[in-house]
Scaffold this motif. Structure first.
Motif, short mmCIF file in Angstrom:
data_model
loop_
_atom_site.label_atom_id
_atom_site.label_comp_id
_atom_site.label_asym_id
_atom_site.label_seq_id
_atom_site.Cartn_x
_atom_site.Cartn_y
_atom_site.Cartn_z
N ASN A 13 0.80 -1.23 0.00
CA ASN A 13 0.00 0.00 0.00
C ASN A 13 0.83 1.28 0.00
O ASN A 13 0.27 2.37 -0.09
CB ASN A 13 -1.01 0.00 1.15
CG ASN A 13 -0.36 0.05 2.52
OD1 ASN A 13 0.85 0.26 2.64
ND2 ASN A 13 -1.15 -0.16 3.56
N GLU A 70 -12.51 1.68 -5.58
CA GLU A 70 -12.04 0.32 -5.29
C GLU A 70 -11.99 -0.51 -6.57
O GLU A 70 -11.03 -1.25 -6.81
CB GLU A 70 -12.96 -0.35 -4.26
CG GLU A 70 -13.10 0.41 -2.93
CD GLU A 70 -11.79 0.54 -2.19
OE1 GLU A 70 -11.39 -0.43 -1.54
OE2 GLU A 70 -11.17 1.62 -2.25
N LYS A 95 -5.89 -3.85 1.47
CA LYS A 95 -6.40 -3.67 0.10
C LYS A 95 -5.58 -4.40 -0.95
O LYS A 95 -6.16 -5.05 -1.84
CB LYS A 95 -6.53 -2.18 -0.21
CG LYS A 95 -7.69 -1.53 0.54
CD LYS A 95 -8.02 -0.15 0.02
CE LYS A 95 -9.21 0.42 0.75
NZ LYS A 95 -9.62 1.75 0.23
N TYR A 99 -7.63 -7.00 -3.30
CA TYR A 99 -7.74 -6.78 -4.74
C TYR A 99 -6.59 -7.41 -5.53
O TYR A 99 -6.78 -7.84 -6.67
CB TYR A 99 -7.84 -5.28 -5.02
CG TYR A 99 -9.05 -4.67 -4.36
CD1 TYR A 99 -10.34 -5.04 -4.75
CD2 TYR A 99 -8.92 -3.78 -3.29
CE1 TYR A 99 -11.45 -4.51 -4.11
CE2 TYR A 99 -10.03 -3.25 -2.66
CZ TYR A 99 -11.30 -3.61 -3.07
OH TYR A 99 -12.40 -3.10 -2.44
N ALA A 132 -15.68 -5.14 4.29
CA ALA A 132 -14.25 -5.45 4.15
C ALA A 132 -13.96 -6.87 4.61
O ALA A 132 -13.17 -7.59 3.97
CB ALA A 132 -13.42 -4.45 4.94
#
Length: 199
Positions: A13, A70, A95, A99, A132
């Motif tokens: 990230n 997103e 994330k 993803y 989430a």
């Protein structure tokens, strides 16, 4: 990972944490002649130690919950993975784990997700965190392996059915630390030696 790795991709990230916490692993791959791709938001200056390390800047709102953003992040990861076609993908933090794991699966590329900590997603209530958690549960079906750093996280991941026992690998010694880079100052040793002069 049975075939020889020629290209590996690390997805995180932010770049600063990526090179601070995974720099030695990244350099180790590069030293062996593997092409290394770092996919993360650019938030620091970085001069790779090896010419076969390349950074791909990517936009990511770490705490954002806008569905369109997103989906854009997922689509961008998919396009990068599909274009670069690495032999293996490592993802870190929430994330990228979610993803990145989905994108790797869509591209038919094996991957491993690292869960360093479960954080607010599992500690706080609310519709956003509920979504989430369920995204995590869906996405983490796809990685070949999932690394966790302590037995508490391992227990929670199994209890919440986020991953299977077959996938989970507990790194009992942690990710490791470069003792040459982070030297101990050993203040306790100095205090003990100085105490002999105290009456």
């Amino acid at each position: 990972m049975t075939k020889k790795i020629k290209k590996v991709l690390f997805c995180d990230n932010n770049l600063k944490d990526q090179i601070n916490f995974r720099g030695d692993v990244i350099n180790s791959y590069a030293a062996d002649g593997v092409e290394v791709l770092l996919v993360s938001p650019l938030n620091c200056e970085y001069k790779p130690e090896y010419p076969n390390i390349h950074h791909i800047d990517i936009e990511l709102n770490r705490s954002g919950k806008n569905p369109l953003r997103e989906l854009k992040y997922l689509r961008t990861l998919y396009r990068i993975f599909d274009k670069e076609k690495p032999d293996y993908i490592f993802t870190y933090t929430i994330k990228p784990n979610i993803y990145g794991s989905i994108a790797a699966h869509l591209c038919k590329i094996p991957s491993t997700a690292m869960i360093a900590g479960l954080g607010y997603v599992f500690n706080k209530k609310g519709i956003g965190n509920w979504i989430a958690r369920n995204l995590y549960r869906f996405a983490l079906r796809f990685p070949e392996y999932i690394f966790v750093l302590n037995s508490v996280n391992r227990k929670i991941v199994l209890e919440k059915r986020i991953a299977t026992e077959r996938q989970l690998i507990l790194l009992t010694g942690g990710e490791g630390i470069n003792l040459e880079k982070y030297k101990s100052k050993n203040h306790a040793h100095k205090i003990f030696n100085d105490s002999s002069s105290i009456v």
